[in-house]
Design an enzyme around this catalytic site. Structure first.
Site, PDB file in Angstrom:
ATOM      1  N   THR A  17       7.613  21.928  18.914  1.00  0.00           N
ATOM      2  CA  THR A  17       8.570  21.175  18.091  1.00  0.00           C
ATOM      3  C   THR A  17       8.982  19.870  18.778  1.00  0.00           C
ATOM      4  OG1 THR A  17       9.393  23.293  17.309  1.00  0.00           O
ATOM      5  CG2 THR A  17      10.775  21.379  16.856  1.00  0.00           C
ATOM      6  N   LYS A  93      17.162  24.125  28.986  1.00  0.00           N
ATOM      7  CA  LYS A  93      18.489  24.536  29.485  1.00  0.00           C
ATOM      8  C   LYS A  93      18.442  25.820  30.297  1.00  0.00           C
ATOM      9  CE  LYS A  93      18.008  25.635  25.005  1.00  0.00           C
ATOM     10  NZ  LYS A  93      17.826  24.906  23.776  1.00  0.00           N
ATOM     11  N   GLU A 117      18.767  15.130  29.646  1.00  0.00           N
ATOM     12  CA  GLU A 117      19.715  14.892  28.539  1.00  0.00           C
ATOM     13  C   GLU A 117      19.460  15.820  27.358  1.00  0.00           C
ATOM     14  OE1 GLU A 117      22.804  13.997  27.330  1.00  0.00           O
ATOM     15  OE2 GLU A 117      22.430  12.146  28.411  1.00  0.00           O
ATOM     16  N   ASP A 189      22.549  31.093  24.803  1.00  0.00           N
ATOM     17  CA  ASP A 189      22.097  29.701  24.788  1.00  0.00           C
ATOM     18  C   ASP A 189      23.280  28.767  25.103  1.00  0.00           C
ATOM     19  OD1 ASP A 189      20.023  27.551  23.609  1.00  0.00           O
ATOM     20  OD2 ASP A 189      21.988  27.151  22.737  1.00  0.00           O
ATOM     21  N   LYS A 193      24.058  26.152  28.464  1.00  0.00           N
ATOM     22  CA  LYS A 193      24.449  24.743  28.352  1.00  0.00           C
ATOM     23  C   LYS A 193      25.792  24.488  29.030  1.00  0.00           C
ATOM     24  CE  LYS A 193      21.854  24.234  24.080  1.00  0.00           C
ATOM     25  NZ  LYS A 193      21.939  24.430  22.626  1.00  0.00           N
ATOM     26  N   GLY A 290      16.626  19.967  16.983  1.00  0.00           N
ATOM     27  CA  GLY A 290      15.618  19.380  16.094  1.00  0.00           C
ATOM     28  C   GLY A 290      14.613  18.605  16.927  1.00  0.00           C
TER      29      GLY A 290
HETATM   30  N1  LIG Z   1      13.402  22.863  19.279  1.00  0.00           N
HETATM   31  C1  LIG Z   1      14.563  22.238  19.485  1.00  0.00           C
HETATM   32  O1  LIG Z   1      15.240  21.783  18.556  1.00  0.00           O
HETATM   33  C2  LIG Z   1      15.073  22.041  20.906  1.00  0.00           C
HETATM   34  C3  LIG Z   1      16.302  21.382  21.108  1.00  0.00           C
HETATM   35  C4  LIG Z   1      16.758  21.156  22.408  1.00  0.00           C
HETATM   36  C5  LIG Z   1      16.012  21.616  23.483  1.00  0.00           C
HETATM   37  N2  LIG Z   1      14.842  22.285  23.254  1.00  0.00           N
HETATM   38  C6  LIG Z   1      14.072  22.735  24.431  1.00  0.00           C
HETATM   39  O2  LIG Z   1      12.823  22.070  24.451  1.00  0.00           O
HETATM   40  C7  LIG Z   1      11.838  22.921  25.026  1.00  0.00           C
HETATM   41  C8  LIG Z   1      10.668  23.053  24.061  1.00  0.00           C
HETATM   42  O3  LIG Z   1      11.126  23.644  22.872  1.00  0.00           O
HETATM   43  P1  LIG Z   1      10.225  23.677  21.541  1.00  0.00           P
HETATM   44  O4  LIG Z   1      11.131  24.074  20.427  1.00  0.00           O
HETATM   45  O5  LIG Z   1       9.440  22.418  21.422  1.00  0.00           O
HETATM   46  O6  LIG Z   1       9.227  24.900  21.880  1.00  0.00           O
HETATM   47  P2  LIG Z   1       7.909  25.336  21.090  1.00  0.00           P
HETATM   48  O7  LIG Z   1       7.874  24.731  19.736  1.00  0.00           O
HETATM   49  O8  LIG Z   1       7.852  26.826  21.201  1.00  0.00           O
HETATM   50  O9  LIG Z   1       6.719  24.707  21.946  1.00  0.00           O
HETATM   51  C9  LIG Z   1       6.400  25.155  23.222  1.00  0.00           C
HETATM   52  C10 LIG Z   1       5.122  24.469  23.685  1.00  0.00           C
HETATM   53  O10 LIG Z   1       4.898  24.876  25.035  1.00  0.00           O
HETATM   54  C11 LIG Z   1       3.573  25.379  25.135  1.00  0.00           C
HETATM   55  N3  LIG Z   1       3.509  26.467  26.103  1.00  0.00           N
HETATM   56  C12 LIG Z   1       4.144  27.671  26.060  1.00  0.00           C
HETATM   57  N4  LIG Z   1       3.823  28.412  27.122  1.00  0.00           N
HETATM   58  C13 LIG Z   1       2.967  27.670  27.856  1.00  0.00           C
HETATM   59  C14 LIG Z   1       2.274  27.892  29.048  1.00  0.00           C
HETATM   60  N5  LIG Z   1       2.390  29.038  29.721  1.00  0.00           N
HETATM   61  N6  LIG Z   1       1.473  26.908  29.534  1.00  0.00           N
HETATM   62  C15 LIG Z   1       1.343  25.746  28.855  1.00  0.00           C
HETATM   63  N7  LIG Z   1       1.968  25.481  27.700  1.00  0.00           N
HETATM   64  C16 LIG Z   1       2.771  26.439  27.201  1.00  0.00           C
HETATM   65  C17 LIG Z   1       3.208  25.880  23.771  1.00  0.00           C
HETATM   66  O11 LIG Z   1       1.803  25.875  23.711  1.00  0.00           O
HETATM   67  P3  LIG Z   1       0.956  26.533  22.526  1.00  0.00           P
HETATM   68  O12 LIG Z   1       0.950  25.410  21.497  1.00  0.00           O
HETATM   69  O13 LIG Z   1      -0.380  26.747  23.149  1.00  0.00           O
HETATM   70  O14 LIG Z   1       1.674  27.749  22.115  1.00  0.00           O
HETATM   71  C18 LIG Z   1       3.892  24.860  22.872  1.00  0.00           C
HETATM   72  O15 LIG Z   1       3.057  23.742  22.702  1.00  0.00           O
HETATM   73  C19 LIG Z   1      12.558  24.250  25.333  1.00  0.00           C
HETATM   74  O16 LIG Z   1      12.999  24.231  26.669  1.00  0.00           O
HETATM   75  C20 LIG Z   1      13.750  24.220  24.387  1.00  0.00           C
HETATM   76  O17 LIG Z   1      14.832  24.987  24.869  1.00  0.00           O
HETATM   77  C21 LIG Z   1      14.346  22.501  21.992  1.00  0.00           C
END
Ligand SMILES: NC(=O)c1ccc[n+]([C@@H]2O[C@H](COP(=O)([O-])OP(=O)(O)OC[C@H]3O[C@@H](n4cnc5c(N)ncnc54)[C@H](OP(=O)(O)O)[C@@H]3O)[C@@H](O)[C@H]2O)c1
Length: 410
Positions: A17, A93, A117, A189, A193, A290
């Site tokens: 995402t 986080k 951030e 969560d 934070k 998001g």
């Molecule tokens: N989503 C939000 O709105 C949001 C907001 C604030 C902070 N965050 C933080 O941002 C970070 C990412 O969140 P996200 O929502 O983008 O997560 P996500 O959609 O689940 O994406 C995770 C990505 O990491 C890859 N991945 C997982 N395990 C891996 C491994 N062992 N080696 C290499 N790549 C790996 C996945 O690869 P595959 O494609 O191969 O599965 C995927 O591309 C997290 O720390 C989350 O807490 C997210």
């Protein structure tokens, strides 16, 4: 600028995402970044579970963006990148709340930046404000709505009178809650934070283990109705504050009067209020999560890392963690509707030093629901009283307590 502008290599770990949104945003903003920094940002490689080679990406990058999430292998990659002299930007986080001290120490040791951030309150620039604008303030308290999922659910429950389960299903349908929402709704969560915010605000090590948390799963439509009757709004609030020379950091459902700056933060929004003697109170709010929003915060960190260095926080003190604090409360319980019940409840509360501020009784056939607010008291005293009350023979459902913040600022 010309094509000869010096390139600045950025390796991206994760393409989900946030990682996906970041990879789209960077080329869109590349020219503006060249104008700002004199450097041309280029993505050197993307690592997922199925593609990319970490060592190769690090080799070709000056900065690594970690958007994998979770503790491992994110921790290992971040440490290895910094030991290789690369700056790191992360939105993770959990990683910072559990391994922050190790990561910050490694960043200092290797003279690289570790920016985060996007890890707290999405695109709301709370980390920057805390580290830079308010670096000279003596912060007394930080309070926040730092989880958008729970704020959306509570907002729906308050506005539509629906149950927790109905509001959660709605949040999942609209993409505000994950298929497995456990860490959002149980408060974990938000606790992660708040640990990060407390670490920055009070310059003392704080980890997730130091933060007691309680979620919103037990909040009922009736609680919402009573809150409305009492002119109160119900939010999942994280608090970090100085108490008796120590620090208390905690997360739990909390009732607020309308004059509190967090009372008007609705839907999936996040907000953080910082209080310090010289500034009175500052509240920052905006979208808390998001992909595009968080990617914007990540890009802001990348640009900052491309310009001159920011200091990596080093603690100069260790404040004791205080677990028992004073709070006002809302309490509800169901009791047999017979003479003497109220007197016994009041007596047990009184024995523990808890004093009733308001009391309402609603008939339920042979039973009655008691709803009361309690003047500020040490939390341990209130919970001790409720435990004793819960054992009395007229109790039909265990007493349930929600904290109340009595301060209003407007
Ligand atoms: N989503 C939000 O709105 C949001 C907001 C604030 C902070 N965050 C933080 O941002 C970070 C990412 O969140 P996200 O929502 O983008 O997560 P996500 O959609 O689940 O994406 C995770 C990505 O990491 C890859 N991945 C997982 N395990 C891996 C491994 N062992 N080696 C290499 N790549 C790996 C996945 O690869 P595959 O494609 O191969 O599965 C995927 O591309 C997290 O720390 C989350 O807490 C997210």
């Amino acid at each position: 600028m010309t094509a000869e502008t010096t390139p600045f290599g950025i390796g991206v770990l994760g393409a989900g995402t946030v990682g996906g949104a970041f990879a789209e945003l960077l080329p869109e903003r590349a020219e503006a970044i060249v104008n700002l920094t004199g450097l041309r940002p280029e993505i050197t490689g993307v690592l997922t579970r199925s593609r990319g080679d970490f060592d190769d990406i690090v080799e070709r990058s000056q900065l690594i963006v970690e958007l994998i999430g979770g503790l491992e292998p994110a921790r290992d990659y971040v440490l290895r990148a910094m030991r290789a002299g690369r700056h790191v930007v992360t939105a993770n986080k959990q990683l910072l709340a559990v391994h922050g001290e190790e990561l910050w120490a490694t960043a200092r040791e290797h003279g690289v930046q570790l920016r985060f951030e996007g890890a707290v309150a999405g695109v709301v620039p709370v980390i920057r404000v805390m580290q830079e604008s308010l670096a000279g303030s003596h912060v007394e308290r930080v309070s926040g709505i730092v989880n958008g999922t729970t704020n959306y659910i509570l907002t729906e429950m308050a506005a539509k009178g629906v149950s927790y389960a109905e509001a959660l299903a709605d949040a999942q349908r609209l993409g505000y809650a994950e298929a497995d929402p456990s860490d959002d709704v149980n408060g974990k969560d938000a606790a992660a934070k708040m640990a990060i915010l407390a670490r920055l605000a009070f310059d003392t090590p704080v980890s997730l283990d130091d933060v007691p948390y309680e979620g919103i799963e037990d909040i009922t439509a009736e609680d919402m109705q009573f809150a409305r009757d009492l002119r109160l709004g119900l939010k999942l609030i994280g608090t970090a504050e100085r108490v008796d020379g120590g620090l208390s950091v905690r997360v739990h459902p909390t009732l607020l009067y309308s004059g509190h700056p967090l009372a008007s933060v609705h839907g999936p929004y996040n907000a953080v209020t910082v209080e310090a003697p010289a500034i009175t109170e500052i509240t920052m709010s905006g979208p808390g999560a998001g992909g595009p929003q968080t990617a914007t915060a990540v890009l802001g960190d990348v640009i900052s890392a491309m310009i001159p260095p920011a200091s990596t926080p080093e603690t100069t003190q260790r404040l004791p963690m205080i677990e028992d604090v004073v709070s006002a409360f809302y309490v509800r319980m169901e009791v047999a509707d017979r003479p003497g019940v109220l007197a016994q409840v009041a007596e047990v509360l009184g024995m523990q030093g808890c004093s009733i501020k308001q009391l309402y009784q609603h008939g339920l056939g042979d039973d009655a629901r008691l709803v009361m607010t309690i003047h500020p008291v040490l939390e341990s005293r209130l919970f001790a009283a409720l435990q004793l009350i819960g054992r009395l023979d007229f109790i039909r459902s265990a007493p349930h307590a929600i904290r109340v913040i009595e301060e209003e600022y407007v």
